[in-house]
Each structure stands twice: as structure tokens, then as C-alpha cells.
Design a protein around this motif. Structure first.
Motif, short mmCIF file in Angstrom:
data_model
loop_
_atom_site.label_atom_id
_atom_site.label_comp_id
_atom_site.label_asym_id
_atom_site.label_seq_id
_atom_site.Cartn_x
_atom_site.Cartn_y
_atom_site.Cartn_z
N ILE A 137 1.50 -0.98 -0.16
CA ILE A 137 0.01 0.04 -0.46
C ILE A 137 0.93 1.10 0.32
CG2 ILE A 137 -1.76 1.56 1.43
CD1 ILE A 137 -2.62 -1.44 2.31
N THR A 176 -1.57 1.52 7.09
CA THR A 176 -2.02 2.21 5.44
C THR A 176 -1.97 3.08 5.19
OG1 THR A 176 -4.26 2.14 6.74
CG2 THR A 176 -3.34 -0.13 6.74
N LEU A 276 -6.75 1.77 1.92
CA LEU A 276 -7.26 -0.04 2.12
C LEU A 276 -6.49 -1.44 1.48
CD1 LEU A 276 -10.15 -1.33 2.31
CD2 LEU A 276 -10.28 -0.85 -0.78
N PRO A 277 -6.58 -2.36 2.60
CA PRO A 277 -6.23 -3.28 2.52
C PRO A 277 -6.69 -4.53 2.42
CG PRO A 277 -5.25 -2.86 5.28
CD PRO A 277 -6.54 -1.87 4.49
N GLY A 278 -6.58 -5.51 1.71
CA GLY A 278 -8.02 -6.11 0.89
C GLY A 278 -8.65 -7.18 2.19
N LEU A 342 -8.93 4.17 -4.01
CA LEU A 342 -9.28 2.96 -2.37
C LEU A 342 -7.34 3.03 -2.83
CD1 LEU A 342 -12.10 1.71 -3.26
CD2 LEU A 342 -11.82 3.32 -1.30
N THR A 344 -5.11 0.14 -2.57
CA THR A 344 -4.55 -1.26 -2.43
C THR A 344 -2.98 -1.57 -2.02
OG1 THR A 344 -5.28 -2.72 -4.02
CG2 THR A 344 -6.96 -1.29 -2.46
N GLU A 345 -2.99 -2.97 -1.78
CA GLU A 345 -2.02 -3.66 -2.05
C GLU A 345 -1.95 -4.01 -3.05
OE1 GLU A 345 -4.72 -6.55 -0.81
OE2 GLU A 345 -4.24 -4.56 -0.28
N LEU A 356 -12.89 -1.74 -7.85
CA LEU A 356 -12.68 -3.14 -6.75
C LEU A 356 -13.01 -4.33 -7.70
CD1 LEU A 356 -14.08 -1.63 -3.58
CD2 LEU A 356 -11.70 -1.91 -3.70
N TYR A 360 -9.16 -6.73 -7.80
CA TYR A 360 -9.34 -8.10 -6.59
C TYR A 360 -10.06 -9.41 -7.61
CZ TYR A 360 -7.84 -5.10 -3.02
OH TYR A 360 -6.99 -4.83 -1.91
#
Ligand SMILES: CSC[C@H]1O[C@H](OP(=O)(O)O)[C@H](O)[C@@H]1O
Length: 368
Positions: A137, A176, A276-278, A342, A344-345, A356, A360
């Protein structure tokens, strides 16, 4: 992260290989105290009383709490009872439910003799994955910061506003929302952070300021209601906050007051990013305002404020009349339409169902 030259995580196994150490965050910034957990009840209390807090760290603590509970009794009845007790500690951060579900999926099919070792292996994996996720992140967030720094003509400092504490103290390490800030600082970008004090527990004043100071990042504490004024006067280049639960459609639940910051950012065209982590995505819901449970905590946290007096004593004082009452809503929901992106990783996603799902690999979720 480092504290006075020594590397720490926010939670770690003791040398005995089974008890668990945490940093007692209710004593920061005036006292750095490591608390040793030896029972699942102590782990549950640590989450409920916020010795540990922050969605990823809550999940990690619950996972180790299961390990401690299984050491005492690895039977199904005890296991289910401890999972219920841990889930009941705090309702909003989805990582708690996710971590407990992961432990249940792992443990229930196993014979009792294999449960303790498997649980510790899983808890360690959850912690190590969290560190990797948050570092990633940070890398993706660094790209966002570099682009805004470039657009600003690299005329410093780059002013970033954050709310509450989404630093390494809210996770196992890196944090984060603060991870991109640490990476930008380490990359030589002159970041300055406006730190919302974040009433009523003042995680900004007590935790974010402490973390940033230990890492040498320039920062200024502000009262919660200053952010909009600073944005109106061009003193905020971007906002980055954390999240305790983000819906499949990109609605973000975070510490109370985040929504108001996002409204001010929208009104002043200030980029508003959420780290935002999954594991903090709740794929089972879309509408955050309707479906995310908002924790209501004890009014004592509003009625009293904690600090150190001129004699160096830490105490708490009442700030309202004895006959007055107070309300303590711990979170609010920022609709996806107010979120610029957002972080994210896996990269930076639009705050949308499609954004999203694409990131993902869940494109079977059609935008509703
Ligand atoms: C990386 S999660 C951080 C998140 O958790 C905080 O809530 P609490 O201190 O009550 O656990 C806050 O919402 C932070 O943004």
C-alpha cells in the motif's frame, strides 16, 4: 517501525513461543508499555478496551487470542465460545470477523492434537501478510504522492491531512494511510502532515503524532474541525485516511469525522484517498450507510479527556457538567462518490464496484 532506533511490530510472540506481546496504546504517548497476553480473555479485553486498535491489528490480536484460548482448551465447545467472545468485542472492523472465520475454517476440521500449532502458524501468517500488504500500500500510495508532488511543481512541503491513526500502530507494521507517507518521507519528499486530533479518544494526538515524530516526519496537530478551513485556503494537497470496513461498492467506514473531512475535500477539490488492505473489504455488502454496524462506545470516552499535567502525572479530567449526557459514535461512512481513489496492496482502484472487482479479480460482481 523503529522506536528510538529499535524495530518493533505492534504485536509479536514472546521468546517463550506462545505468549503474545502488544504495545498498550492506551498509555501512549506518555508511556511506552509492552503488555504480555497469556489468555484469550486478555486478548479480548485488549481489543475491547483498545489497548490494541485499528482493523488489521484487531484481526491479528484476535487470531493470537484464539491461539491462547486453544492452549487452554482445544475442544469444539471452548473454541466456538472463544470465537464468539472475540467477535463480540467490537462490531465495525471487518478484519475481526475475517480473522475469526479464517481460524474457524482452519481449526474445526483438525483433530484437537493439531489445533494449537496450526493456530499459531495461521496467526503468524496473518501478521506477516499484513506487513507485506501495508508495505505494498505504501509503494502504490507513494506513486499517488509523487504525482501530486509533481503537479505542485515540487515546491514543498507537500501537505497531507490524515484522520485518526491508520499508522503502524493500527496494523502489525507500516500502517495503511501512513505507509505512503513514510515511503514518501524516506524517498526525500518533504511531506508535512496535518494530524486531526480525532476526538474523543484522540488517536491522532496520542498515536499518529507519536508515530510520525518517532520517524522524523514533520507534522502539526489540529483540532478536528480545522481541516475544512485549511482546505479552503489551499493548505491541504491531499487527504489520506484508513478504513475499518469498505464495501464492495467502495463505501468507506472509518473513524467518526472522516465523512466530514471528505465533504470538505470534495467542496475544495482536494484529492481524498483511502488506504485499503484487501482483508478490510466486505464483499458481502454494497451500501455502507445502510449495512455497516457503527460501534457506539461508552460515554466515558467523551466525558473525560486524558493527559499529562505540569507535574508529569497522567490522569483524566471531566470536560462537561455532571448533569449533562453525551453520545459516542465511533465511526461514520463516507460514500464512494466522495473518495478519489482506494490505495490497495494491488494498486489504486476507483471507489466503485467495478474498480474493486477488477483489481481483485472478481469481475463476476456486476456493477449494480
Ligand atoms: C488501519 S485501520 C485504522 C482505523 O482504525 C481506527 O479505529 P479505532 O482506533 O477505533 O480502531 C480508525 O478508524 C482508523 O482509521
Amino acid at each position: 517501525m523503529k522506536i528510538d532506533g529499535t524495530s518493533y511490530r505492534s504485536i509479536w510472540l514472546n521468546d517463550d513461543g506462545w505468549s503474545v506481546n502488544i504495545i498498550d496504546q492506551t498509555r501512549l504517548p506518555h508511556e511506552f508499555h509492552v503488555e504480555r497476553l497469556t489468555t484469550v480473555d486478555q486478548a479480548a479485553h485488549a481489543i475491547k478496551a483498545m489497548l490494541v486498535r485499528g482493523a488489521p491489528l484487531i484481526g491479528a490480536t484476535a487470531a493470537y487470542g484464539v491461539c491462547l484460548g486453544l492452549r487452554a482448551d482445544a475442544g469444539d465447545v471452548a473454541f466456538n465460545k472463544m470465537c464468539e467472545a472475540l467477535i463480540a468485542t467490537r462490531p465495525t472492523a471487518v478484519n475481526l470477523r475475517w480473522a475469526i472465520r479464517a481460524m474457524q475454517d482452519l481449526i474445526l476440521p483438525l483433530p484437537e492434537s493439531e489445533r494449537v500449532s496450526a493456530a499459531y502458524e495461521k496467526a503468524t501468517q496473518i501478521c506477516d501478510e499484513d506487513v507485506a500488504i501495508n508495505s505494498a500500500i505504501g509503494d502504490h500510495g507513494l506513486g499517488v504522492i509523487e504525482a501530486i508532488w509533481e503537479k505542485k511543481g515540487k515546491v514543498g512541503p507537500l501537505n497531507i491531512l490524515t484522520h485518526c491513526n491508520a499508522g503502524w500502530l493500527a496494523t502489525v507494521d507500516w500502517g495503511t494511510a501512513l505507509s505512503p507517507i513514510y515511503k514518501a518521507h524516506d524517498a526525500g519528499i518533504p511531506v508535512h502532515v496535518w494530524v486531526d486530533e480525532t476526538r474523543p479518544r484522540n488517536q491522532g494526538a496520542h498515536l499518529t503524532c507519536w508515530e510520525l515524530g518517532k520517524h522524523g516526519v514533520e507534522h502539526t496537530l489540529i483540532v478536528d474541525n480545522v481541516g475544512g478551513h485549511l482546505m479552503q485556503h489551499g493548505q491541504v494537497d491531499l487527504c489520506i485516511t484508513g478504513t475499518d470496513r469498505t464495501t464492495a461498492a467502495g463505501d468507506v467506514c472509518n473513524k467518526i469525522g472522516t465523512y466530514l473531512k471528505a465533504l470538505a475535500a470534495k467542496d475544495n477539490n482536494v484529492p481524498f484517498y483511502v488506504a485499503l488492505p484487501g482483508p478490510t473489504i466486505d464483499w458481502e455488502i454494497d451500501d455502507g450507510v445502510k449495512d455497516i454496524p457503527i460501534e457506539i462506545r461508552d460515554s466515558h470516552e467523551v466525558d473525560y479527556i486524558q493527559g499529562k499535567d505540569s507535574a508529569g502525572q497522567v490522569s483524566e479530567v471531566r470536560i462537561l457538567p455532571e448533569e449533562s449526557s453525551s453520545a459516542n459514535y465511533a465511526f461514520d461512512v463516507t460514500p464512494a462518490c466522495l473518495v478519489t481513489g482506494l490505495i490497495t496492496e494491488r494498486g489504486v482502484a476507483d471507489a466503485s464496484k467495478e474498480g474493486l472487482a477488477r483489481l481483485y479479480d472478481r469481475l463476476e460482481y456486476k456493477a449494480s
